[in-house]
Design an enzyme around this catalytic site. Structure first.
Site, mmCIF file in Angstrom:
data_model
loop_
_atom_site.group_PDB
_atom_site.id
_atom_site.type_symbol
_atom_site.label_atom_id
_atom_site.label_comp_id
_atom_site.label_asym_id
_atom_site.label_seq_id
_atom_site.Cartn_x
_atom_site.Cartn_y
_atom_site.Cartn_z
ATOM 1 N N LYS A 10 0.855 -1.191 0.000
ATOM 2 C CA LYS A 10 0.000 0.000 0.000
ATOM 3 C C LYS A 10 0.888 1.238 0.000
ATOM 4 O O LYS A 10 1.830 1.336 0.797
ATOM 5 C CB LYS A 10 -0.895 0.011 1.248
ATOM 6 C CG LYS A 10 -2.072 0.966 1.168
ATOM 7 C CD LYS A 10 -3.160 0.424 0.264
ATOM 8 C CE LYS A 10 -4.492 1.135 0.493
ATOM 9 N NZ LYS A 10 -5.551 0.612 -0.403
ATOM 10 N N THR A 55 -4.686 -4.898 0.564
ATOM 11 C CA THR A 55 -3.985 -3.621 0.780
ATOM 12 C C THR A 55 -4.785 -2.713 1.704
ATOM 13 O O THR A 55 -4.209 -1.880 2.407
ATOM 14 C CB THR A 55 -3.691 -2.911 -0.551
ATOM 15 O OG1 THR A 55 -4.902 -2.547 -1.197
ATOM 16 C CG2 THR A 55 -2.857 -3.795 -1.460
ATOM 17 N N ARG A 173 -10.965 20.339 17.226
ATOM 18 C CA ARG A 173 -10.473 19.827 15.948
ATOM 19 C C ARG A 173 -9.107 20.438 15.656
ATOM 20 O O ARG A 173 -8.711 21.440 16.261
ATOM 21 C CB ARG A 173 -11.438 20.162 14.813
ATOM 22 C CG ARG A 173 -11.567 21.646 14.520
ATOM 23 C CD ARG A 173 -12.370 21.903 13.255
ATOM 24 N NE ARG A 173 -12.416 23.328 12.909
ATOM 25 C CZ ARG A 173 -12.775 23.803 11.717
ATOM 26 N NH1 ARG A 173 -13.113 22.972 10.747
ATOM 27 N NH2 ARG A 173 -12.787 25.097 11.479
ATOM 28 N N GLN A 216 -12.868 31.585 9.371
ATOM 29 C CA GLN A 216 -13.344 32.951 9.148
ATOM 30 C C GLN A 216 -13.110 33.814 10.384
ATOM 31 O O GLN A 216 -12.604 34.943 10.291
ATOM 32 C CB GLN A 216 -14.842 32.941 8.796
ATOM 33 C CG GLN A 216 -15.162 32.283 7.461
ATOM 34 C CD GLN A 216 -15.462 30.809 7.570
ATOM 35 O OE1 GLN A 216 -14.950 30.120 8.464
ATOM 36 N NE2 GLN A 216 -16.275 30.303 6.648
ATOM 37 N N HIS A 244 -7.318 19.481 5.789
ATOM 38 C CA HIS A 244 -8.176 18.710 6.673
ATOM 39 C C HIS A 244 -7.412 17.555 7.313
ATOM 40 O O HIS A 244 -6.563 16.920 6.680
ATOM 41 C CB HIS A 244 -9.371 18.146 5.898
ATOM 42 C CG HIS A 244 -10.291 19.202 5.372
ATOM 43 N ND1 HIS A 244 -11.067 19.993 6.193
ATOM 44 C CD2 HIS A 244 -10.571 19.605 4.112
ATOM 45 C CE1 HIS A 244 -11.781 20.828 5.460
ATOM 46 N NE2 HIS A 244 -11.489 20.615 4.186
#
Length: 279
Positions: A10, A55, A173, A216, A244
């Site tokens: 992989k 994989t 996050r 923002q 991300h």
């Protein structure tokens, strides 16, 4: 025809490991290529996959080992990954692990390394855009691809939701971006280099030390702080594509990822842009 050589595995398994020790976080972002050697010839010559480790399973084991070794350096992590495959599959004779690390350096804030805000090493390309006429000149300085991140103290909630919304709200996050920014001068500063450095330092201190309710929200407050700190700047424009980091769901493997093993991706990305100027 003889099958002369074979191996498989992989590639481009991307992962971010976040080792959380209270407010102090260590981040390690890797791109992996894991190749297995053994007698898999029947899969090539007889369509017999009975000895083949899928994989996708190789990818999942990369995440599992990452969860169990959050604090390991790149070499120690590669050793743990190789041992995992050799211990788990007796018919695998060799494992080749290639690891490429994306290096994040701690962001300096107030003269000290910040516990959970980071800058990409060898960061950004400084820019100047100037326009001259017989009536005067317009000069803007800036930087392209200035990449920064914080591993906590950020969230995204309260956005519009309808039948096309699948994104879940979160108050914790990773926020990361590769920013293109430019600032237009209304007057010549005493020292362009020092002023440019002050602009980036000011913006990064706001980013690192305040909770982010969204890119923002952070960008506007960064722009406000830059205008307050450097009076020669007329306006600042910032364009920030999201980088991300998506939490990997490890519940099926009996492990709680604790938002600590994440999949890095920048496609597709949110594109957040704004200009903050003086009234």
């Amino acid at each position: 025809m003889p099958l002369l050589r074979h191996h498989y595995g992989k590639g481009r398994v991307r992962l971010m490991r976040v080792h959380r020790d209270g407010d102090y976080n260590e981040v390690r972002e890797l791109t992996l290529r894991v190749m297995l050697d053994g007698d898999f010839s029947a899969a090539y010559t007889d369509a017999d996959n009975s000895r083949v480790v899928a994989t996708d399973t190789i990818k999942n084991l990369c995440y599992i080992v990452a969860t169990d070794h959050l604090a390991a350096g790149a070499e120690a992590f590669a050793e743990a990954l190789g041992a995992c495959f050799l211990d788990r599959y007796a018919h695998v004779t060799a494992v080749s692990v290639t690891s490429t690390e994306t290096k994040w350096a701690r962001m300096p804030v107030g003269g000290a390394p910040h516990p959970h805000a980071f800058l990409l090493d060898a960061n950004g390309t400084p820019t100047v855009r100037a326009h001259f006429t017989r009536d005067g000149a317009t000069i803007a300085s800036g930087i392209d691809g200035y990449t920064f991140m914080k591993s906590t103290e950020a969230g995204w909630v309260g956005y519009l939701m309808d039948d096309a919304t699948t994104l879940k709200e979160t108050r914790d996050r990773i926020v990361a971006t590769a920013m293109d920014a430019s600032w237009r001068w209304s007057a010549r500063p005493a020292d362009y280099a020092a002023a440019n450095a002050a602009i980036l330092t000011t913006a990064m201190e706001v980013f690192a030390t305040t909770y982010s309710d969204g890119v923002q929200d952070s960008l506007y407050r960064m722009g406000e702080a830059v205008l307050a700190a450097v009076p020669e700047v007329a306006e600042i424009s910032m364009a920030c594509p999201n980088k991300h980091y998506i939490p990997v769901n490890l519940a099926g493997f009996g492990r709680d990822g604790r938002n600590c093993v994440l999949l890095p991706t920048d496609e597709p990305h949110g594109q957040i842009e704004c200009t903050v100027g003086r009234a």
